[in-house]
Design an enzyme around this catalytic site. Structure first.
Site, PDB file in Angstrom:
ATOM      1  N   ALA A  79      41.039  42.009  37.550  1.00 15.97           N
ATOM      2  CA  ALA A  79      42.254  41.195  37.621  1.00 15.97           C
ATOM      3  C   ALA A  79      43.486  42.064  37.411  1.00 15.97           C
ATOM      4  O   ALA A  79      43.493  42.985  36.595  1.00 15.97           O
ATOM      5  CB  ALA A  79      42.205  40.091  36.573  1.00 15.97           C
ATOM      6  N   ARG A 101      47.935  42.738  38.928  1.00 18.01           N
ATOM      7  CA  ARG A 101      49.046  42.455  39.848  1.00 18.01           C
ATOM      8  C   ARG A 101      49.156  43.609  40.827  1.00 18.01           C
ATOM      9  O   ARG A 101      49.372  44.755  40.439  1.00 18.01           O
ATOM     10  CB  ARG A 101      50.350  42.292  39.060  1.00 18.01           C
ATOM     11  CG  ARG A 101      51.547  41.871  39.904  1.00 18.01           C
ATOM     12  CD  ARG A 101      52.766  41.616  39.018  1.00 18.01           C
ATOM     13  NE  ARG A 101      53.780  40.880  39.767  1.00 18.01           N
ATOM     14  CZ  ARG A 101      54.885  41.411  40.275  1.00 18.01           C
ATOM     15  NH1 ARG A 101      55.122  42.709  40.127  1.00 18.01           N
ATOM     16  NH2 ARG A 101      55.759  40.668  40.923  1.00 18.01           N
ATOM     17  N   ALA A 102      49.006  43.312  42.115  1.00 18.97           N
ATOM     18  CA  ALA A 102      49.058  44.348  43.152  1.00 18.97           C
ATOM     19  C   ALA A 102      49.451  43.690  44.470  1.00 18.97           C
ATOM     20  O   ALA A 102      49.481  42.463  44.596  1.00 18.97           O
ATOM     21  CB  ALA A 102      47.718  45.044  43.286  1.00 18.97           C
ATOM     22  N   TYR A 107      53.452  49.901  39.859  1.00 20.32           N
ATOM     23  CA  TYR A 107      52.045  49.500  39.769  1.00 20.32           C
ATOM     24  C   TYR A 107      51.201  50.613  39.165  1.00 20.32           C
ATOM     25  O   TYR A 107      50.414  50.399  38.232  1.00 20.32           O
ATOM     26  CB  TYR A 107      51.532  49.136  41.161  1.00 20.32           C
ATOM     27  CG  TYR A 107      50.031  48.954  41.247  1.00 20.32           C
ATOM     28  CD1 TYR A 107      49.417  47.831  40.709  1.00 20.32           C
ATOM     29  CD2 TYR A 107      49.239  49.908  41.876  1.00 20.32           C
ATOM     30  CE1 TYR A 107      48.037  47.667  40.778  1.00 20.32           C
ATOM     31  CE2 TYR A 107      47.869  49.755  41.956  1.00 20.32           C
ATOM     32  CZ  TYR A 107      47.268  48.634  41.407  1.00 20.32           C
ATOM     33  OH  TYR A 107      45.903  48.475  41.483  1.00 20.32           O
ATOM     34  N   ARG A 127      41.455  31.007  39.140  1.00 16.29           N
ATOM     35  CA  ARG A 127      40.919  30.305  40.313  1.00 16.29           C
ATOM     36  C   ARG A 127      39.430  30.544  40.458  1.00 16.29           C
ATOM     37  O   ARG A 127      38.957  31.667  40.323  1.00 16.29           O
ATOM     38  CB  ARG A 127      41.631  30.772  41.586  1.00 16.29           C
ATOM     39  CG  ARG A 127      43.086  30.373  41.680  1.00 16.29           C
ATOM     40  CD  ARG A 127      43.665  30.809  43.009  1.00 16.29           C
ATOM     41  NE  ARG A 127      43.705  32.264  43.119  1.00 16.29           N
ATOM     42  CZ  ARG A 127      43.834  32.920  44.261  1.00 16.29           C
ATOM     43  NH1 ARG A 127      43.888  32.269  45.404  1.00 16.29           N
ATOM     44  NH2 ARG A 127      43.880  34.242  44.275  1.00 16.29           N
ATOM     45  N   ASP A 165      44.105  34.065  26.351  1.00 11.82           N
ATOM     46  CA  ASP A 165      43.582  32.909  25.613  1.00 11.82           C
ATOM     47  C   ASP A 165      42.431  33.380  24.720  1.00 11.82           C
ATOM     48  O   ASP A 165      41.276  33.397  25.128  1.00 11.82           O
ATOM     49  CB  ASP A 165      43.099  31.837  26.598  1.00 11.82           C
ATOM     50  CG  ASP A 165      42.679  30.541  25.913  1.00 11.82           C
ATOM     51  OD1 ASP A 165      42.415  30.565  24.696  1.00 11.82           O
ATOM     52  OD2 ASP A 165      42.596  29.512  26.603  1.00 11.82           O
ATOM     53  N   LYS A 182      49.134  50.874  35.465  1.00 11.92           N
ATOM     54  CA  LYS A 182      47.711  51.182  35.394  1.00 11.92           C
ATOM     55  C   LYS A 182      47.457  52.394  34.488  1.00 11.92           C
ATOM     56  O   LYS A 182      46.491  52.418  33.710  1.00 11.92           O
ATOM     57  CB  LYS A 182      47.150  51.441  36.792  1.00 11.92           C
ATOM     58  CG  LYS A 182      46.956  50.198  37.632  1.00 11.92           C
ATOM     59  CD  LYS A 182      45.819  49.353  37.101  1.00 11.92           C
ATOM     60  CE  LYS A 182      45.431  48.244  38.059  1.00 11.92           C
ATOM     61  NZ  LYS A 182      44.284  47.441  37.568  1.00 11.92           N
ATOM     62  N   GLY A 191      47.661  45.574  70.234  1.00 10.27           N
ATOM     63  CA  GLY A 191      48.013  46.683  71.105  1.00 10.27           C
ATOM     64  C   GLY A 191      49.448  47.137  70.989  1.00 10.27           C
ATOM     65  O   GLY A 191      50.030  47.643  71.958  1.00 10.27           O
TER      66      GLY A 191
END
Length: 318
Positions: free
Chosen positions: A70, A72-73, A140, A37, A52, A144, A189
């Site tokens: 970049a 996934r999280a 996650y 994007r 790619d 990493k 609140g």
């Protein structure tokens, strides 16, 4: 401190990446963004997947520094049958493929944004440092950590320098995930049963992290190093809520609740990780960054949290 050559950024449409790219542009850096994007910025953009090879080979021509954000999280509603496999595919395998292309293209430095989760979820008697034994606590974090290991093997003995950054929770007015939920609760609140929590949490505000990433992308002493980074001050969860509320011009609504009830309640509703984040301690030792790079946070945690509360409120009343 400028990077000199061309900078390629992935994940530029995300929370951290969008702010980083803006700072790089403001610093007159030659920036290229690669991803799915286009970010909401006037910047050179290449729409491409990170596996790619042909597109990446062209994109990496004349690139001096890569900053890889970049990943996934912040998956709030998991839909994959095997979340770990998907985390590994995105955070480890795609990162390794992209890094391999960067190495072959002669990129001078590859900056990889990892996570404090590689060290673990909780600190007891001593803060985490770069010398702490890794103990990834979730899918996650494990993905990493495995990415870090693969990247270290890939770049070992090569001309491409690897810099690994493990930030704790990164916060800002437009932060995703649980911090966004907390901001909403404080704004409305909603009474929170956190008054009796006695913990310490290291975090880092968005501006401080962006500044640190830029230092790591350019500082000679950052080459082939791993850094833990934070605002340098740790705050308790009740302090966190009070500071956000203060920034919003509100009074924090905190109620006392025994720890065993918070722990049990979080398990009953399937939110054990939230109990860990809100009620237990995670403290980071950032002395390596201070000594080796001379880096200091530009903003204190206390000022930054008040500012975030104020900024968040302003975005909601426009």
């Amino acid at each position: 401190m400028t990077m000199g050559g061309r900078v390629l950024v992935t994940g530029a449409s995300g929370f951290i990446g969008s702010h980083l790219v803006k700072r790089l542009i403001d610093a007159n850096q030659n920036v290229l963004v690669v991803g799915r994007r286009r970010p909401a910025l006037e910047v050179e953009f290449l729409a491409a997947e990170l596996d790619d090879s042909q597109a990446l080979q062209a994109a990496l021509t004349d690139v001096d520094v890569v900053i890889h954000l970049a990943g996934r999280a912040h998956v709030m509603r998991e839909s994959h049958i095997s979340p770990l496999d998907e985390f590994r595919r995105v955070n480890r395998d795609l990162a390794l493929h992209f890094a391999t292309q960067a190495k072959h293209s002669g990129v001078r430095r590859f900056v990889f944004i990892s996570s404090i989760g590689v060290n673990g979820a909780v600190t007891q008697d001593a803060p985490f440092s770069e010398l702490s034994n890794p103990a990834p606590h979730a899918d996650y974090a494990l993905s990493k950590f495995e990415a870090e290991q693969e990247l270290e093997r890939l770049f070992s003995g090569s001309d491409t320098e690897l810099v690994i950054i493990r930030p704790p929770l990164v916060y800002g007015a437009d932060a995703p995930g649980n911090f966004s939920r907390l901001l909403k609760l404080v704004r409305h609140g909603v009474p929170l049963p956190l008054a009796a929590v006695q913990n310490q949490r290291s975090m880092i505000c968005l501006d401080n992290l962006v500044d640190f990433i830029m230092v790591c992308a350019s500082h000679p002493a950052a080459a082939n190093q791993c850094f833990l980074v934070s605002d340098n001050e740790s705050v308790s969860t009740p302090e966190l809520v009070r500071l956000l509320a203060e920034g919003m011009g509100r009074k924090a609504r905190l109620l006392p609740c025994p720890d065993f009830m918070l722990r049990l309640g979080s398990r009953l509703v399937g939110r054990a990780a939230m109990y860990t984040q809100l009620c237990q301690s995670l403290v980071v030792d950032t002395s390596k960054a201070h000594k080796l790079l001379g880096w200091r946070p530009q903003t204190s945690a206390y000022d930054a949290l008040r500012t975030v509360g104020q900024q968040y409120l302003q975005t909601k009343i426009r």
